[in-house]
Scaffold this active site. Sequence first.
Site, PDB file in Angstrom:
ATOM      1  CG  HIS A 285      -1.072  34.654 -26.260  1.00 20.65           C
ATOM      2  ND1 HIS A 285      -0.567  35.011 -25.020  1.00 20.65           N
ATOM      3  CD2 HIS A 285      -0.256  33.675 -26.723  1.00 20.65           C
ATOM      4  CE1 HIS A 285       0.494  34.284 -24.759  1.00 20.65           C
ATOM      5  NE2 HIS A 285       0.712  33.459 -25.768  1.00 20.65           N
ATOM      6  CG  ASP A 286      -1.389  30.772 -24.645  1.00 21.31           C
ATOM      7  OD1 ASP A 286      -1.256  30.862 -25.884  1.00 21.31           O
ATOM      8  OD2 ASP A 286      -0.431  30.837 -23.846  1.00 21.31           O
TER       9      ASP A 286
ATOM     10  CD  GLU B 176       3.030  30.408 -20.317  1.00 21.83           C
ATOM     11  OE1 GLU B 176       1.914  30.174 -20.798  1.00 21.83           O
ATOM     12  OE2 GLU B 176       4.088  30.137 -20.928  1.00 21.83           O
TER      13      GLU B 176
ATOM     14  CG  ASP C  99       6.673  30.947 -23.922  1.00 23.11           C
ATOM     15  OD1 ASP C  99       5.492  31.306 -23.904  1.00 23.11           O
ATOM     16  OD2 ASP C  99       7.085  29.953 -24.556  1.00 23.11           O
TER      17      ASP C  99
ATOM     18  CG  ASP D 282       6.274  36.545 -24.618  1.00 19.68           C
ATOM     19  OD1 ASP D 282       6.741  35.534 -24.064  1.00 19.68           O
ATOM     20  OD2 ASP D 282       5.064  36.788 -24.706  1.00 19.68           O
TER      21      ASP D 282
HETATM   22  C1  GLC Z   1       3.349  29.593 -23.967  1.00 15.81           C
HETATM   23  C2  GLC Z   1       2.721  30.637 -24.858  1.00 15.81           C
HETATM   24  C3  GLC Z   1       1.987  29.928 -25.966  1.00 15.81           C
HETATM   25  C4  GLC Z   1       2.975  29.126 -26.762  1.00 15.81           C
HETATM   26  C5  GLC Z   1       3.779  28.179 -25.877  1.00 15.81           C
HETATM   27  C6  GLC Z   1       5.009  27.704 -26.572  1.00 15.81           C
HETATM   28  O1  GLC Z   1       2.415  28.826 -23.307  1.00 15.81           O
HETATM   29  O2  GLC Z   1       1.927  31.488 -24.116  1.00 15.81           O
HETATM   30  O3  GLC Z   1       1.298  30.814 -26.791  1.00 15.81           O
HETATM   31  O4  GLC Z   1       2.309  28.377 -27.734  1.00 15.81           O
HETATM   32  O5  GLC Z   1       4.234  28.797 -24.694  1.00 15.81           O
HETATM   33  O6  GLC Z   1       5.933  28.748 -26.717  1.00 15.81           O
END
Ligand code: GLC
Length: 561
Positions: A336-337, A264, A206, A98
Site C-alpha cells: 500500500h506504500d 517492516e 509497522d 498489522d
Molecule cells: C509504514 C506503513 C505506512 C505508514 C507508516 C506509518 O511504513 O506501511 O503506510 O504510513 O508506516 O505508520
Amino acid sequence: MTDLWWKSAVVYQIYPRSFADADGDGMGDLRGIIDHLDHLAELGVDVIWLSPIHKSPQDDNGYDISDYQDIDPLFGDLATFDELMTGVHERGMKLIMDLVVNHSSDEHQWFVESRSSKDNPKRDWYWWRPGRDGMEAGTPGAEPTNWGSAFGGPAWEYDKETGEYYMHLFSPKQPDLNWENPEVRGAVYEMMRWWLDRGVDGFRMDVINMISKVLPLADGRLTAGQAYADGSAGYINGPRNHEFLHEMYEQVFAGRTGLLTVGEMPGVTVDEAIRFTDQDRQEVDMVFQFDHVWADRGGDPWRVFPLQLTVLKGIFGRWQAGLAEEGWNSLYWNNHDQPRVVSRYGDDSPEFRAASAKMLGTVLHLHRGTPYVYQGEELGMTNYPFQSITDFRDIEALGQFRQATEIEGREAGDVLTVLRARGRDNARTPMQWDDSPNGGFSTTTPWLAVNPNYPQINAKAERANPDSVFHYYRQLIKLRHDEPAVVDGDFTMLLPNDERLYAFTRKGESAELLVIGNFTGETVEAEIDGWAGAELVLSNLPVNGLTMAPWQAVVYRRPAT
Ligand code: GLC
C-alpha cells in the site's frame, strides 16, 4: 520458532478500505473481505495480511490507532472480524494483523493522558521534550531536534497545554511511543497476546526498526535545499532494537506455534536483517527491506530515475547471498506504500501489460524467500492517471507536496511528476472486481477514484481468461508449493552485467531451475549454456529455446547434478 512452514507460503495483503465495500458507503469493509474470500482461496495463497482495521481517526488510513483492541466502525466490529477469521481458517489459510506500535494515534487514551500534564503517570509513555536550549518553545526553529517528519514538516509538535514538544516521525496525529519505558512494552505485549488468543496467526510489524531511539536525541544531517534534516541515524535500528524484539518474542510468541512475524524495516542493512531473522536469536521470522523498491531513487527526492536493471540485480543478489545461511527474505514488489510494479518496472501499455506483469511475478516469486502479493497485483492493476494534486488523498503525498512547493520552492509540475510515478495512492485505488460501475468495488462513489481502466482490467475478466495474470499467479504460487527447489534451492545470479535480462538458477537437492526474465520490449538472446533439453516448467509466452521475446519469462528444470 522451529516450525518454518512460512518458507513455502505465499502471503496476500489486503488494504481493507480499498478491497470491497459491502455496506455501500464508498469504503471497503470486513464484510466485503468475507464476500471475496473464495477469490483468495482460488488464487492459492496461504496467509492473508490485513492492513490496520483497528479503531482510528484515519489520519494515515488506520496507521494511527486509537484503540488497539477494537475494530473501526468503518470496517465493522469484532463479531464480524471473528467471522472473517473463521472464514479464512475454514479455507485453510491464516490471518495476520498489522501491528502499529512505533506510534499510536494522538486520540489514543494513552496519549490523551500523557499530554494532560507533565506529571501524569503516562507522560513518559511518549517522547516529550522542552524547546531547544536558549530558545522559546513554540517559536520557529525551537524544536528539540531538527528532524523532518515522513509526511512533511518537523518531527516535533508543540503542545501549548504543557509548553513542551512531542515527537512524531510521521504525522502530528501519530505520536511516537517511548519504548524505553517498560510499561509501554508490557502494554503492547499484552495487546498482542489478546489478538493471538483470539485466533490470529501473527503480525506484520509497522516500522518496527524505529522503536529504539538513539539517546540523547541529537540533530541530524541537513541537506542544502531541504527544510528539515534527515534524522534517521537517530532512530533506524537503534541500540535496543534487537533487545526489544527478543523480549517481545519471549513475552508474546514463545511456546506458540504456527505463527508468522514480519518486521517492516526501512533502511535495514543485510547484516542487521540477518540478526533480526536468525531463528536462534528469536526476534522475527523475516523483514521487509526497501532497497529494491528504492532502486529508482537517486540523490534528489523530486526526480524519477529510470530503473537500471544491473542495480536491481545487484540489490537482490546481495540480499539473496546475505540471507542464504541464516535468516530469511521477504519478497515483494507491491504494497500500500508503493506504486504498481507493472507501471514502475514493467510496461503497462495494453500491448505488454499482461506479459510484463507475469514476467515480474516470475522473477520475484522464484527468489529464495516468502513472496507477498498485494491486492490487485494478481490482476496486473496499474498506476492511476493522476492529473492534479486534488486527485490525491494520501497524507504523505499532500504533506510532501505542500513542503516541496511552499517551503522548498520547487515547481509544482516537477513534484507532481514524481507523485504520479511514486505516490502511494497508486496502490490504494479500489480493487477492480468487474466491469460494472465503480469496478464492482462499491455501489456508490468510492473514497478514492477507481482506475478508469477497470472495464478492461478486473477480476471477473481475469478469472474467465485462462491466459490471464490471475491464472499465471496461481501457477507461480502452486510451483512454490510443489517444487522444493523454489523453497530451499541455492540462489545463483547469472548475467550480472546484462541490462536487459534478469537470470538466475535455484539448485535444490534433486532439481535445478533456470529463471530468465526479459525486462525490455525487444527480443533478446540469452547466452546461457548447459540447458539444452531441459524441461520447460513455466512461461508467459510461446517459448523458443533461450530466445526471449519482449517481456518474456521462462522457467526451466533439469535434474540437479
Ligand atoms: C509504514 C506503513 C505506512 C505508514 C507508516 C506509518 O511504513 O506501511 O503506510 O504510513 O508506516 O505508520
